[in-house]
Design a protein around this motif. Sequence first.
Motif, PDB file in Angstrom:
ATOM      1  N   ALA A  67       0.872  -1.182   0.000  1.00  0.00           N
ATOM      2  CA  ALA A  67       0.000   0.000   0.000  1.00  0.00           C
ATOM      3  C   ALA A  67       0.905   1.226   0.000  1.00  0.00           C
ATOM      4  O   ALA A  67       1.326   1.702   1.052  1.00  0.00           O
ATOM      5  CB  ALA A  67      -0.915  -0.018   1.217  1.00  0.00           C
ATOM      6  N   PRO A  68       1.246   1.744  -1.193  1.00  0.00           N
ATOM      7  CA  PRO A  68       2.178   2.864  -1.284  1.00  0.00           C
ATOM      8  C   PRO A  68       1.486   4.216  -1.114  1.00  0.00           C
ATOM      9  O   PRO A  68       0.275   4.294  -0.918  1.00  0.00           O
ATOM     10  CB  PRO A  68       2.736   2.719  -2.700  1.00  0.00           C
ATOM     11  N   LEU A  69       2.290   5.261  -1.207  1.00  0.00           N
ATOM     12  CA  LEU A  69       1.815   6.643  -1.289  1.00  0.00           C
ATOM     13  C   LEU A  69       1.149   7.127  -0.007  1.00  0.00           C
ATOM     14  O   LEU A  69       0.206   7.905  -0.041  1.00  0.00           O
ATOM     15  CB  LEU A  69       0.878   6.833  -2.484  1.00  0.00           C
ATOM     16  N   VAL A  70       1.649   6.686   1.131  1.00  0.00           N
ATOM     17  CA  VAL A  70       1.121   7.141   2.412  1.00  0.00           C
ATOM     18  C   VAL A  70       2.079   8.175   2.985  1.00  0.00           C
ATOM     19  O   VAL A  70       3.287   7.964   3.028  1.00  0.00           O
ATOM     20  CB  VAL A  70       0.943   5.962   3.389  1.00  0.00           C
ATOM     21  N   GLY A  71       1.521   9.297   3.395  1.00  0.00           N
ATOM     22  CA  GLY A  71       2.333  10.341   4.007  1.00  0.00           C
ATOM     23  C   GLY A  71       1.553  11.611   4.208  1.00  0.00           C
ATOM     24  O   GLY A  71       0.404  11.741   3.780  1.00  0.00           O
ATOM     25  N   SER A  72       2.196  12.564   4.845  1.00  0.00           N
ATOM     26  CA  SER A  72       1.524  13.824   5.181  1.00  0.00           C
ATOM     27  C   SER A  72       1.693  14.898   4.111  1.00  0.00           C
ATOM     28  O   SER A  72       0.967  15.888   4.119  1.00  0.00           O
ATOM     29  CB  SER A  72       2.056  14.344   6.518  1.00  0.00           C
ATOM     30  N   GLU A  73       2.623  14.714   3.204  1.00  0.00           N
ATOM     31  CA  GLU A  73       2.786  15.680   2.113  1.00  0.00           C
ATOM     32  C   GLU A  73       1.641  15.515   1.114  1.00  0.00           C
ATOM     33  O   GLU A  73       0.999  14.473   1.053  1.00  0.00           O
ATOM     34  CB  GLU A  73       4.131  15.464   1.406  1.00  0.00           C
ATOM     35  N   THR A  74       1.416  16.515   0.290  1.00  0.00           N
ATOM     36  CA  THR A  74       0.354  16.444  -0.708  1.00  0.00           C
ATOM     37  C   THR A  74       0.747  15.511  -1.857  1.00  0.00           C
ATOM     38  O   THR A  74      -0.058  14.703  -2.315  1.00  0.00           O
ATOM     39  CB  THR A  74       0.035  17.849  -1.260  1.00  0.00           C
ATOM     40  N   PHE A  75       1.992  15.629  -2.324  1.00  0.00           N
ATOM     41  CA  PHE A  75       2.500  14.816  -3.433  1.00  0.00           C
ATOM     42  C   PHE A  75       3.887  14.312  -3.100  1.00  0.00           C
ATOM     43  O   PHE A  75       4.596  14.899  -2.287  1.00  0.00           O
ATOM     44  CB  PHE A  75       2.581  15.642  -4.725  1.00  0.00           C
ATOM     45  N   ILE A  76       4.278  13.237  -3.767  1.00  0.00           N
ATOM     46  CA  ILE A  76       5.652  12.758  -3.716  1.00  0.00           C
ATOM     47  C   ILE A  76       6.089  12.474  -5.143  1.00  0.00           C
ATOM     48  O   ILE A  76       5.301  12.007  -5.972  1.00  0.00           O
ATOM     49  CB  ILE A  76       5.810  11.499  -2.842  1.00  0.00           C
ATOM     50  N   ARG A  77       7.324  12.782  -5.426  1.00  0.00           N
ATOM     51  CA  ARG A  77       7.909  12.398  -6.718  1.00  0.00           C
ATOM     52  C   ARG A  77       8.672  11.106  -6.470  1.00  0.00           C
ATOM     53  O   ARG A  77       9.449  10.997  -5.517  1.00  0.00           O
ATOM     54  CB  ARG A  77       8.834  13.490  -7.242  1.00  0.00           C
ATOM     55  N   LYS A  78       8.435  10.126  -7.337  1.00  0.00           N
ATOM     56  CA  LYS A  78       9.039   8.812  -7.117  1.00  0.00           C
ATOM     57  C   LYS A  78       9.327   8.133  -8.444  1.00  0.00           C
ATOM     58  O   LYS A  78       8.805   8.541  -9.487  1.00  0.00           O
ATOM     59  CB  LYS A  78       8.140   7.943  -6.244  1.00  0.00           C
ATOM     60  N   ALA A  79      10.142   7.101  -8.379  1.00  0.00           N
ATOM     61  CA  ALA A  79      10.423   6.245  -9.527  1.00  0.00           C
ATOM     62  C   ALA A  79       9.895   4.858  -9.212  1.00  0.00           C
ATOM     63  O   ALA A  79       9.997   4.383  -8.080  1.00  0.00           O
ATOM     64  CB  ALA A  79      11.921   6.184  -9.798  1.00  0.00           C
ATOM     65  N   VAL A  80       9.311   4.228 -10.232  1.00  0.00           N
ATOM     66  CA  VAL A  80       8.816   2.864 -10.092  1.00  0.00           C
ATOM     67  C   VAL A  80       9.329   2.050 -11.273  1.00  0.00           C
ATOM     68  O   VAL A  80       9.072   2.388 -12.427  1.00  0.00           O
ATOM     69  CB  VAL A  80       7.269   2.809 -10.043  1.00  0.00           C
ATOM     70  N   PHE A  81      10.060   1.001 -10.958  1.00  0.00           N
ATOM     71  CA  PHE A  81      10.492   0.016 -11.949  1.00  0.00           C
ATOM     72  C   PHE A  81       9.465  -1.097 -11.973  1.00  0.00           C
ATOM     73  O   PHE A  81       9.053  -1.588 -10.915  1.00  0.00           O
ATOM     74  CB  PHE A  81      11.831  -0.606 -11.555  1.00  0.00           C
ATOM     75  N   LYS A  82       9.062  -1.524 -13.157  1.00  0.00           N
ATOM     76  CA  LYS A  82       8.205  -2.686 -13.345  1.00  0.00           C
ATOM     77  C   LYS A  82       9.037  -3.721 -14.089  1.00  0.00           C
ATOM     78  O   LYS A  82       9.446  -3.490 -15.234  1.00  0.00           O
ATOM     79  CB  LYS A  82       6.964  -2.336 -14.181  1.00  0.00           C
ATOM     80  N   ILE A  83       9.318  -4.844 -13.439  1.00  0.00           N
ATOM     81  CA  ILE A  83      10.174  -5.881 -14.006  1.00  0.00           C
ATOM     82  C   ILE A  83       9.332  -7.142 -14.187  1.00  0.00           C
ATOM     83  O   ILE A  83       8.694  -7.614 -13.242  1.00  0.00           O
ATOM     84  CB  ILE A  83      11.368  -6.165 -13.081  1.00  0.00           C
ATOM     85  N   ARG A  84       9.329  -7.670 -15.397  1.00  0.00           N
ATOM     86  CA  ARG A  84       8.564  -8.893 -15.660  1.00  0.00           C
ATOM     87  C   ARG A  84       9.072 -10.020 -14.762  1.00  0.00           C
ATOM     88  O   ARG A  84      10.277 -10.162 -14.555  1.00  0.00           O
ATOM     89  CB  ARG A  84       8.710  -9.334 -17.111  1.00  0.00           C
ATOM     90  N   THR A  85       8.150 -10.830 -14.284  1.00  0.00           N
ATOM     91  CA  THR A  85       8.551 -12.008 -13.512  1.00  0.00           C
ATOM     92  C   THR A  85       9.311 -12.958 -14.431  1.00  0.00           C
ATOM     93  O   THR A  85       9.201 -12.876 -15.664  1.00  0.00           O
ATOM     94  CB  THR A  85       7.322 -12.732 -12.919  1.00  0.00           C
ATOM     95  N   ALA A  86      10.058 -13.872 -13.857  1.00  0.00           N
ATOM     96  CA  ALA A  86      10.858 -14.810 -14.647  1.00  0.00           C
ATOM     97  C   ALA A  86       9.971 -15.614 -15.618  1.00  0.00           C
ATOM     98  O   ALA A  86      10.398 -15.939 -16.718  1.00  0.00           O
ATOM     99  CB  ALA A  86      11.640 -15.733 -13.724  1.00  0.00           C
ATOM    100  N   GLU A  87       8.739 -15.901 -15.219  1.00  0.00           N
ATOM    101  CA  GLU A  87       7.835 -16.696 -16.047  1.00  0.00           C
ATOM    102  C   GLU A  87       7.298 -15.912 -17.249  1.00  0.00           C
ATOM    103  O   GLU A  87       6.858 -16.524 -18.221  1.00  0.00           O
ATOM    104  CB  GLU A  87       6.635 -17.186 -15.229  1.00  0.00           C
ATOM    105  N   THR A  88       7.294 -14.600 -17.194  1.00  0.00           N
ATOM    106  CA  THR A  88       6.698 -13.792 -18.268  1.00  0.00           C
ATOM    107  C   THR A  88       7.713 -12.947 -19.022  1.00  0.00           C
ATOM    108  O   THR A  88       7.332 -12.177 -19.904  1.00  0.00           O
ATOM    109  CB  THR A  88       5.611 -12.858 -17.694  1.00  0.00           C
TER     110      THR A  88
END
Length: 154
Positions: free
Chosen positions: A130-151
């Motif tokens: 459950a991401p994006l929890v905090g007291s600030e209005t916005f956060i700048r972030k990076a998200v890597f999406k890596i295929r599982t070994a099966e896909t």
Amino acid sequence: MITDTIANAGRYAALHPDFADALALLQTLDFAALPDGQIPCDNPNIRLFVGSEPMRTREAAKPEAHLHHIDIQVPISGSETYGWAEKGRLKNGLGYDTQRDIEFFDDEAETWFELKPGEFALFFPNDAHAPLVGSETFIRKAVFKIRTAETRIE
């Protein structure tokens, strides 16, 4: 789930065929200088997104999980709190979205932790988060999406 500092990211390269490439990007890119949006990667099994996201309260954060992707999440502009639960223990799935490879759950996270810039979290398909929890209005972030070994694409 793994949390650590970016300086230690190389320790996890052997866990997946594409982690070495993803972790090299994690350790070499200047995320603050990158534009928002999808960042090109040479490896077809890795997608990288940078952007600003609205924050929420713990109560509003619903755990999510993916079947075909592993996430590496990296706060850029501030601290971010995450909830975590073992996906198999969640009982109230809200339906799997095949286009987005995501399922949300109407359950509470079991554990909470905070990441600061210079740190990352790695979530496997069994890690409901459950991401994006905090007291600030916005956060700048990076998200890597890596295929599982099966896909993954060879």
